[in-house]
Design a protein around this motif. Structure first.
Motif, PDB file in Angstrom:
ATOM      1  N   SER A  79      27.632  70.072 -69.001  1.00 50.29           N
ATOM      2  CA  SER A  79      28.289  69.743 -70.256  1.00 50.29           C
ATOM      3  C   SER A  79      27.825  68.345 -70.663  1.00 50.29           C
ATOM      4  O   SER A  79      27.204  67.622 -69.873  1.00 50.29           O
ATOM      5  N   ARG A  80      28.130  67.946 -71.890  1.00 53.18           N
ATOM      6  CA  ARG A  80      27.753  66.601 -72.324  1.00 53.18           C
ATOM      7  C   ARG A  80      28.396  65.541 -71.421  1.00 53.18           C
ATOM      8  O   ARG A  80      27.739  64.557 -71.024  1.00 53.18           O
ATOM      9  N   LYS A  81      29.653  65.761 -71.070  1.00 57.55           N
ATOM     10  CA  LYS A  81      30.354  64.810 -70.201  1.00 57.55           C
ATOM     11  C   LYS A  81      29.719  64.761 -68.816  1.00 57.55           C
ATOM     12  O   LYS A  81      29.534  63.675 -68.245  1.00 57.55           O
ATOM     13  N   GLN A  82      29.369  65.941 -68.259  1.00 62.77           N
ATOM     14  CA  GLN A  82      28.776  65.969 -66.931  1.00 62.77           C
ATOM     15  C   GLN A  82      27.399  65.310 -66.919  1.00 62.77           C
ATOM     16  O   GLN A  82      27.029  64.636 -65.953  1.00 62.77           O
ATOM     17  N   GLU A  84      26.545  62.806 -68.733  1.00 63.27           N
ATOM     18  CA  GLU A  84      26.815  61.365 -68.733  1.00 63.27           C
ATOM     19  C   GLU A  84      27.157  60.877 -67.331  1.00 63.27           C
ATOM     20  O   GLU A  84      26.704  59.810 -66.903  1.00 63.27           O
ATOM     21  N   VAL A  85      27.950  61.671 -66.602  1.00 69.92           N
ATOM     22  CA  VAL A  85      28.324  61.307 -65.230  1.00 69.92           C
ATOM     23  C   VAL A  85      27.085  61.266 -64.341  1.00 69.92           C
ATOM     24  O   VAL A  85      26.895  60.331 -63.551  1.00 69.92           O
TER      25      VAL A  85
END
Length: 304
Positions: A79-82, A84-85
């Motif tokens: 995902s976009r969030k993952q 980034e992580v």
């Protein structure tokens, strides 16, 4: 020797730490109590735990830095969030280490920093070594190329930088192999898609030996493919694993199934990388396991 290490409780880091029992080690970890528990069998009072690099003003007195920190890239959908992580866990830590090196009057003589063969993307069946330069939009390349560029900023006349372009590290109780073994032991293993994609693998023992070799070889610097000299196709790997377990080998997983299940991250399974460890072997490093069959036999024997 005094060493700063990040990712010391990870899959590769835990194995590496077993070789540092006589060194003075500073270990960066997000959870100090959990790290102490994970390393209690090898901590002889020589490990100092820190939870943030802000606890250090510089790296004076350190002989080496080994940077293995990073969110696992294959555990979750991208995902976009993952994403980034995954990026921040690598890039931000590396940037802080580079800043500490530059803040040092007597910086470490070597900075060894992680990367992966994902840097190369899909190279089909063409063999290649570290001299191959790649520029492509795929996420694994973006992660690795940016990570490497940040680490290279630490390079000076007094600090050499070694980048670990790591292949698939084989260990029976960890990493990709741990996930593969249950279905193969049930006779349900098989190639992924066509199975023609090349897998740059390396035995965990050679992975650790390679890092230690770079640590102790003063003229080693730049990018290194940490993978065995003889990469194999996914189909060959699958067949050899089934044979080593004395199990049938007639199933396969269609490409569309994994694309549906994993989304964009499925490229890690289908990109073909016939990577060769040219620079490491030219330095004089000798692999204990250069071919797959004896590597699997060794790993499976010790897992029983």
């Amino acid at each position: 020797m005094k060493i700063l290490i990040t990712g010391g409780t990870g899959f590769i880091g835990r194995e590496l730490m077993k070789h540092f029992t006589t060194y003075d080690v500073v270990l960066l970890t997000r959870n100090i109590q959990r790290a102490k528990e994970a390393l209690k069998h090898i901590d002889h009072g020589n490990i100092h735990y820190i939870s943030s690099l802000s606890e250090l003003l510089d790296l004076n007195g350190f002989d080496a830095v080994i940077n293995l920190a990073g969110e696992p890239i294959v555990d979750r959908r991208w995902s976009r969030k993952q994403k980034e992580v995954i990026c921040n866990s690598r890039w931000e830590t590396t940037e802080k280490i580079v800043d500490l090196i530059h803040a040092s009057a007597q910086p470490p003589s070597v900075f060894i920093s992680g990367s992966a063969v994902g840097y190369y993307g899909n190279q089909e069946s063409h063999p290649f070594d570290e001299s191959l330069h790649v520029n492509q939009p795929k996420f694994p390349h973006l992660v690795c190329s940016t990570w490497e560029q940040i680490a290279k900023r630490a390079r000076t006349d007094t600090t050499r930088v070694c980048l670990l372009r790591t292949g698939i590290v084989l260990k029976a109780d960890g990493g990709a192999m741990k996930k593969m073994l249950p279905p193969y032991r049930l006779g349900l293993g098989g190639p992924i898609g066509s199975g023609q994609q090349y897998m740059p693998w390396i035995h965990i023992q050679d992975m650790i030996r390679g890092i230690l070799y770079l640590l102790k070889t003063p003229h080693a610097h730049g990018e290194f493919n940490l993978c065995a000299p003889h990469p194999v196709t996914n189909k060959h790997f699958s067949k050899q694993l089934a044979k080593s377990l004395k199990r049938p080998h007639f199933l396969f997983t269609p490409k569309w199934v994994l694309k549906l299940a994993l989304g964009e991250s499925s490229v890690l399974l289908f990109d073909s990388a016939r990577a060769k460890p040219k620079k490491l072997t030219e330095l004089g490093f000798q692999f204990n396991f250069s071919r797959l069959e004896p590597a699997l036999k060794n790993l499976l024997h010790h897992s029983q």
